[in-house]
Design an enzyme around this catalytic site. Structure first.
Site, PDB file in Angstrom:
ATOM      1  N   SER A   1       0.791  -1.226   0.000  1.00 52.69           N
ATOM      2  CA  SER A   1       0.000   0.000   0.000  1.00 52.69           C
ATOM      3  C   SER A   1       0.829   1.284   0.000  1.00 52.69           C
ATOM      4  CB  SER A   1      -0.944  -0.041   1.212  1.00 52.69           C
ATOM      5  OG  SER A   1      -1.959   0.930   1.083  1.00 52.69           O
TER       6      SER A   1
ATOM      7  N   ASP B   1     -10.036  -6.344  -3.302  1.00 55.88           N
ATOM      8  CA  ASP B   1      -9.368  -5.044  -3.411  1.00 55.88           C
ATOM      9  C   ASP B   1      -9.423  -4.625  -4.880  1.00 55.88           C
ATOM     10  OD1 ASP B   1      -7.872  -2.775  -2.988  1.00 55.88           O
ATOM     11  OD2 ASP B   1      -5.958  -3.810  -2.808  1.00 55.88           O
TER      12      ASP B   1
ATOM     13  N   HIS C   1      -7.581  -5.536   1.032  1.00 60.37           N
ATOM     14  CA  HIS C   1      -6.384  -4.762   0.692  1.00 60.37           C
ATOM     15  C   HIS C   1      -5.138  -5.275   1.423  1.00 60.37           C
ATOM     16  CE1 HIS C   1      -4.032  -1.470  -0.744  1.00 60.37           C
ATOM     17  NE2 HIS C   1      -3.926  -0.889   0.440  1.00 60.37           N
TER      18      HIS C   1
END
Length: 221
Positions: A119, A170, A197
């Protein structure tokens, strides 16, 4: 062997040494966690774990990743990025230089690591990937931010061994990552079922299985 069994085996390994220290990187205090199996004469290689915006190095520790990675024969290092966790407050103005300085301080400018980048940490790892691909032994992006900042030719011409892992729940960052990293000549992509995610939290067994298979291929150990 399931994830809980792997964690138990690693926990019972008396040879695993874990340390927590602060190192100075370009004038910034950075908190580092490290785990290694001291019984092994040589390490299979180093895996460096970054983290997402809502996380710190502590999450890799609590998940069991650091100990299990050491148990698998690799040196595991996780850091708190600047302005996160136990590292100094204040954001870095040059993420690429920060990463180069970090690798040098950790001794990974010579013995190249696999970098795991979930991320938010894509803001650190992706510019490094395209400006200094030689800094990587391998790259494991986990739905990183910023994949659209680089064009298709940059992906197609980058020869770093890459293993993209995303969750099927995601659809935004995960789908974008798969589309981009699938273009890399030495890239592989994986989508974990029933995972969001932070797919490593939802499907830790499958995530780590893929990661260690990739590490074995890249390090040849």
């Amino acid at each position: 062997m399931n994830w809980e069994a792997l964690k138990s085996a690693a926990k019972s390994n008396a040879g695993i040494t874990s340390t927590e220290v602060t190192v100075e990187v370009g004038g910034t205090k950075i908190f580092k966690r490290e785990a290694v199996d001291s019984k092994k004469k040589t390490s299979g290689g180093t895996i460096l774990f970054l983290h997402g915006q809502a996380f710190t190095s502590e999450n890799w520790c609590k998940l069991g990743t650091l100990n299990v990675t050491a148990h698998q024969g690799y040196k595991a290092i996780a850091i708190d990025l600047p302005d996160y966790g136990q590292s100094a407050k204040g954001k870095t103005s040059d993420s690429v230089q920060f990463m180069l300085d970090l690798l040098k301080v950790l001794g990974l400018d010579i013995d190249k690591p696999i970098i795991v980048s979930p991320s938010m940490s894509g803001g650190f790892a992706l510019p490094l990937l395209f400006q200094h691909p030689e800094a990587f032994k391998g790259y494991i992006p986990v739905a990183p931010v910023g994949v659209g900042k680089f064009n298709d030719d940059e992906y197609k011409n980058n020869k770093v061994f890459t293993c993209s892992i995303v969750g099927d729940k995601d659809p935004s960052l995960g789908a974008a990552a798969t589309a981009k990293f699938s273009q890399m000549p030495n890239g592989e992509t994986h989508t974990l079922e029933d995972a969001g995610h932070p797919c490593y939290l939802d499907q830790p067994q499958e995530f780590h299985k893929i990661m260690y298979a990739f590490a074995k291929k890249v390090f040849g150990a």
